[in-house]
Design a protein around this motif. Structure first.
Motif, PDB file in Angstrom:
ATOM      1  N   ARG A 164     -14.119  -6.270   5.349  1.00 52.60           N
ATOM      2  CA  ARG A 164     -15.050  -6.306   3.751  1.00 52.60           C
ATOM      3  C   ARG A 164     -15.069  -7.432   3.835  1.00 52.60           C
ATOM      4  O   ARG A 164     -15.282  -8.704   4.081  1.00 52.60           O
ATOM      5  N   ARG A 180     -12.709 -11.397  -3.308  1.00 55.64           N
ATOM      6  CA  ARG A 180     -11.894 -10.426  -4.221  1.00 55.64           C
ATOM      7  C   ARG A 180     -12.156 -10.275  -5.207  1.00 55.64           C
ATOM      8  O   ARG A 180     -12.169  -9.399  -5.873  1.00 55.64           O
ATOM      9  N   LEU A 202     -13.725  -7.564  -8.345  1.00 54.68           N
ATOM     10  CA  LEU A 202     -13.034  -6.062  -8.075  1.00 54.68           C
ATOM     11  C   LEU A 202     -12.516  -5.728  -9.533  1.00 54.68           C
ATOM     12  O   LEU A 202     -12.506  -5.508 -10.111  1.00 54.68           O
ATOM     13  N   LEU A 252     -16.770  -2.031  -5.006  1.00 57.27           N
ATOM     14  CA  LEU A 252     -15.720  -1.319  -4.549  1.00 57.27           C
ATOM     15  C   LEU A 252     -15.661  -0.608  -3.161  1.00 57.27           C
ATOM     16  O   LEU A 252     -14.977  -1.488  -2.686  1.00 57.27           O
ATOM     17  N   ARG A 253     -16.798  -1.027  -2.734  1.00 57.98           N
ATOM     18  CA  ARG A 253     -16.802  -0.737  -1.020  1.00 57.98           C
ATOM     19  C   ARG A 253     -16.501  -1.877  -0.753  1.00 57.98           C
ATOM     20  O   ARG A 253     -15.553  -1.386   0.543  1.00 57.98           O
ATOM     21  N   THR A 267     -15.436  -4.675  -1.348  1.00 59.37           N
ATOM     22  CA  THR A 267     -14.282  -5.481  -1.764  1.00 59.37           C
ATOM     23  C   THR A 267     -13.045  -4.410  -1.330  1.00 59.37           C
ATOM     24  O   THR A 267     -12.100  -5.029  -0.283  1.00 59.37           O
ATOM     25  N   THR A 268     -13.003  -3.304  -0.937  1.00 60.48           N
ATOM     26  CA  THR A 268     -11.927  -2.221  -0.852  1.00 60.48           C
ATOM     27  C   THR A 268     -12.151  -2.657   0.905  1.00 60.48           C
ATOM     28  O   THR A 268     -11.467  -2.014   1.675  1.00 60.48           O
ATOM     29  N   SER A 302     -13.716   0.509   2.008  1.00 59.37           N
ATOM     30  CA  SER A 302     -13.670   2.203   1.814  1.00 59.37           C
ATOM     31  C   SER A 302     -14.968   2.600   0.980  1.00 59.37           C
ATOM     32  O   SER A 302     -14.742   2.535   0.114  1.00 59.37           O
ATOM     33  N   TRP A 335     -12.878   5.092  -2.467  1.00 58.75           N
ATOM     34  CA  TRP A 335     -13.087   4.386  -3.950  1.00 58.75           C
ATOM     35  C   TRP A 335     -13.495   4.545  -4.572  1.00 58.75           C
ATOM     36  O   TRP A 335     -12.988   5.236  -6.035  1.00 58.75           O
TER      37      TRP A 335
END
Length: 263
Positions: free
Chosen positions: A80, A84, A87, A190-191, A193-194, A196, A199
């Protein structure tokens, strides 16, 4: 590490999937013959004008991703983002989404229209998998992450020009494209930082659902405010995205060639 993917990622494959998706969506919407400006008039218009093409697109994208063996790199980053705090942008977008749902005139909905609008949630899966999923995998095979962000986000934004071909005027569509670039940047954050894409799929699907639902029936004055704040959040995302390009584990994002396909 040996290549565990069925098909080696290539830039041209990513763009071919993007073009193919646009062709399928446009062809399906032309066949049904429902103009973009009339989608909100009934549940039937909404389903045949948008919902049916999303269902077909979902099936074809799932088949394509399985044949390529790209599920794992399309849905997950091996590492990741190092930071962060970006976000903040998708979190703020989620808050605006809740406001849209809170001010929606739910009494105006009948069962058919509500059912058709639920199908709109598939847009999160189809558009995210096409751009920030499969196209992203192709681009990462050759390009640095800033270019990956810019080209996937630009491709996502330009997709909305299809609406001109299905009945919407050019100027409002161009405004929609600009807002889509901002939204695409939020989904990219969002991709990263997470780690995935899932989300981003969820946020994207519910955001489109909320903006559509809040404009149906009696429209609250707050809808215009949330649209303005969405633009502000998007501009913040354009700055924050630069802190997502490096991963926590290494100086760059992992090579997709090392990813293994999902079981």
């Amino acid at each position: 590490m040996p290549n565990a993917l069925r098909v080696t990622p290539r830039v041209w494959i990513g763009f071919a999937i993007w073009v193919g998706y646009l062709v399928v969506i446009f062809a399906m919407q032309r066949v049904t013959g429902v103009p973009y400006t009339e989608l909100g008039e009934s549940g039937e218009n909404l389903f045949f004008g948008v919902g049916l093409s999303l269902i077909v697109g979902t099936v074809l994208l799932a088949i394509t991703t399985s044949l390529l063996g790209w599920w794992r790199p399309a849905l997950f980053d091996a590492a990741r983002s190092r930071h962060r705090w970006p976000l903040i942008a998708p979190f703020a977008m989620a808050v605006l989404l809740v406001v849209n749902l809170a001010v929606t005139d739910w009494a105006a909905y009948d069962a058919a229209f509500f059912g058709a609008s639920i199908v709109l949630l598939l847009v999160g899966f189809t558009e995210e998998l096409t751009t920030r999923g499969l196209l992203l995998v192709g681009l990462r095979s050759r390009l640095s992450e800033p270019w990956v962000w810019f080209l996937t986000t630009l491709a996502f934004a330009l997709m909305h020009y299809v609406n001109v071909l299905t009945g919407q005027d050019f100027l409002p569509t161009t405004l929609q494209v600009g807002y889509a670039f901002l939204g695409g940047t939020i989904f990219y954050i969002l991709r990263r930082t997470t780690g995935s894409l899932v989300w981003a799929m969820v946020l994207h699907g519910f955001w489109d659902f909320s903006t559509f639902s809040s404009g149906y029936g009696e429209t609250s004055p707050l809808v215009g405010l949330t649209a303005t704040l969405y633009g502000v959040v998007g501009l913040f995302a354009l700055v924050a995205v630069w802190w997502t390009f490096r991963s926590a584990a290494q100086s760059d994002v992992p090579n997709v060639m090392a990813a293994r396909p999902a079981v």
